[in-house]
Enzyme design. Structure first.
Site, PDB file in Angstrom:
ATOM      1  CD  GLU A   1      13.121  -4.580   1.137  1.00  0.00           C
ATOM      2  OE1 GLU A   1      12.591  -4.199   0.086  1.00  0.00           O
ATOM      3  OE2 GLU A   1      13.209  -3.848   2.145  1.00  0.00           O
TER       4      GLU A   1
ATOM      5  CD  GLU B   1       7.437  -5.639   1.339  1.00  0.00           C
ATOM      6  OE1 GLU B   1       7.684  -4.449   1.120  1.00  0.00           O
ATOM      7  OE2 GLU B   1       8.050  -6.328   2.177  1.00  0.00           O
TER       8      GLU B   1
HETATM    9  C1  NOJ Z   1      10.221  -2.995   2.064  1.00  0.00           C
HETATM   10  C2  NOJ Z   1      10.268  -3.745   3.346  1.00  0.00           C
HETATM   11  O1  NOJ Z   1      10.195  -5.125   3.180  1.00  0.00           O
HETATM   12  C3  NOJ Z   1       9.270  -3.260   4.360  1.00  0.00           C
HETATM   13  O2  NOJ Z   1       9.758  -3.593   5.608  1.00  0.00           O
HETATM   14  C4  NOJ Z   1       9.041  -1.772   4.176  1.00  0.00           C
HETATM   15  O3  NOJ Z   1       8.261  -1.240   5.198  1.00  0.00           O
HETATM   16  C5  NOJ Z   1       8.375  -1.568   2.838  1.00  0.00           C
HETATM   17  N1  NOJ Z   1       9.120  -2.208   1.781  1.00  0.00           N
HETATM   18  C6  NOJ Z   1       8.105  -0.120   2.487  1.00  0.00           C
HETATM   19  O4  NOJ Z   1       9.273   0.615   2.452  1.00  0.00           O
END
Ligand code: NOJ
Length: 505
Positions: A185, A395
């Site tokens: 991300e 994700e």
């Molecule tokens: C983004 C991140 O990649 C991850 O590390 C995080 O825990 C989740 N999304 C949820 O916030």
């Protein structure tokens, strides 16, 4: 009786919010990958075992004297148990990250044999059970030594070190790993870590909301982002030259993709939405696909936005075999000043963006509603603006209070709606090739520690054994993946059967 009424409750909730028409897993292309995800610091624990050295995430979590990932789920010791759970769930793919400082404790140079062995064993365990590994190389956890030595992602030296780290990973694991994401991300990583100070290493300009020890929110997100793109391109180039011929894998880059939609049908809100898309999506996608930053960012930021040389532009352009999408939330966009969902800092990314994001429905950073059309919008935008690139949703998921219930019906409802949105997008021509639930199991969370979690398996973090228990979502995903859950007919028979084993915590 208790289970019977629970069954009906689920039925009513799910059918009331159902967003798409009938679908089952079988309607997805045969080679579409369904999986679930974790990351090293959030899952492994064992932070000072077997030669691992601290990363910036260790330093960051300890400096705020709140929860930390010292033990997390203890995945380092319990990986076999977790692979077993994945098998039971019917996962086709597991996304995890490699801890750079476990593999190369000095950030560069000698390999830590025990770190190497851990990842070899994990990958073999997955392979023996037919689960495809999807490996992220960087997930917020720079070796602290490199941060101390030269400031990590703010310095171009990171390009060489990240490429050398990737080289070790490709050489050692590339026979078995075919899907690689370089940076997790990247957009929100640059903003949160170097602008807002809310993720490691926690940089921001002085402001009244958060006390960062160092930083400059008006320049650092852009410098760090630029170095991420160059480091990614260098890694991707290395893979093409040295490994791709033999290993035949793919290397992608991932962004946090907000869903964005105009708040009204006014021209102003339409223009505001285009501007938000330029800052939040095109910032990194445009260099990856077309070799340069969006014009509107260049005009707004002037000399604060780094410039690609011709050679760099050529290297970055086309360097991502796929685009990794991290998607959770959708906002309405308006040009009318409105209370920001991000703290209104005097300077920084959101001030530069200059338009306003409005939450939809009940929203906080620890709880949000399913807005599946938001993801469809992102996928459509990528299809139209970027020549329909291959995409993995790396994700997607829903946070809930950690110690609440194993019956995580809102999460089931959320995941179901988003999988439906992905199917719709595919039917409309999107080249989306995989979907990963965040997270496979409750983890140490980036913003919330252990207070909220996203897992399909509950972890009792007060138990030294870190006992795992399946939530309703695990059972739903299992049923969906093995084809026994047909979303349209609300065929929850399998689920209801499984429910007999469920209890409140
Ligand atoms: C983004 C991140 O990649 C991850 O590390 C995080 O825990 C989740 N999304 C949820 O916030």
């Amino acid at each position: 009786m208790k289970n019977f009424s629970l069954y009906f409750k689920i039925l009513v909730i799910v059918s009331a919010t159902s967003y798409i028409d009938a679908f089952t897993r079988n309607e997805f292309p045969d080679d579409f990958l369904f999986g679930a995800a974790t990351s090293a610091y959030q899952w492994e624990g064992a932070v000072d075992e077997d030669g691992r050295t601290p990363s910036v995430w260790d330093t960051y979590s300890h400096s705020y004297s709140r929860d930390n990932g010292d033990i997390a789920c203890d995945g380092y010791h319990k990986y076999k148990e977790d692979v077993k759970l994945m098998v039971e769930m019917g996962l086709q793919s597991f996304r995890f990250s490699i801890s750079w400082s476990r593999l190369l404790p000095n950030g560069r140079g000698p390999i830590n044999p025990k770190g190497l062995l851990f990842y070899k064993k994990l990958i073999k365990e997955l392979q023996n059970h037919g689960i495809e590994p999807h490996v992220t190389l960087y997930h917020y956890d720079l070796p602290q030594s490199l941060e101390d030595e030269y400031g990590g992602w703010l310095n171009r030296k990171i390009i060489e070190d990240f490429t050398a780290f990737a080289d070790v990973c490709f050489r050692e694991f590339g026979e078995d790993v075919k899907l690689w994401t370089t940076v997790n991300e990247a957009t929100i990583f640059a903003i949160a870590s170097y602008g807002e100070g809310i993720a490691p290493p926690g940089h921001c300009s002085p402001n009244i909301f958060i006390n960062c020890s160092t930083g400059n929110s008006s320049t650092e997100p852009y410098i760090a982002g630029h170095n991420m793109l160059l480091a990614h391109a260098s890694v991707s180039n290395l893979y093409k030259l040295k490994y791709k011929g033999k290993q035949r894998g793919s290397v992608g880059f991932s962004i946090f993709a907000f869903g964005l939609s105009p708040n009204t049908n006014s021209t102003d809100d339409e223009i505001a939405t285009q501007r938000a898309k330029a800052f939040l999506l095109d910032w990194m996608l445009k260099p990856l696909v077309f070799g340069d930053y969006p014009d509107v960012m260049k005009r707004t930021l002037g000399s604060r936005l780094p410039v690609f040389s011709e050679e760099e532009s050529e290297q970055v352009k086309g360097s991502s075999d796929f685009i990794g999408i991290i998607h959770y939330i959708t906002f309405y966009v308006t040009s009318q000043p409105a209370p920001s969902i991000f703290p209104n800092m005097k300077e920084g990314f959101f001030t530069d963006m200059g338009v306003y994001l409005l939450p939809i429905g009940n929203f906080s950073f620890s709880e949000w509603e399913a807005i599946p059309w938001g993801l469809e919008g992102v996928l459509e935008y990528l299809k139209q603006s970027y020549n329909n690139p291959p995409i993995y949703i790396l994700e997607n998921g829903k946070p809930m209070k950690h110690d609440s219930m194993l019956q995580d019906t809102p999460r089931v409802e959320y995941i179901q709606a988003y999988i439906g949105a992905v199917l719709n997008a595919i039917k409309n021509g999107s080249d989306t090739r995989g979907y990963f639930v965040w997270s496979m199991i409750d983890l140490y969370e980036l913003m919330a520690g252990y207070t909220t979690s996203f897992g399909m398996y509950y972890v009792n973090f007060s138990d030294p054994g870190r006992k795992r228990s399946p939530k309703l979502s695990a059972s739903w995903y299992t049923g969906f993946l093995n084809g026994t859950i047909d979303v349209a007919s609300q065929d929850y028979i399998q689920l209801q059967r499984n429910l007999s084993g469920y209890s409140s915590l």
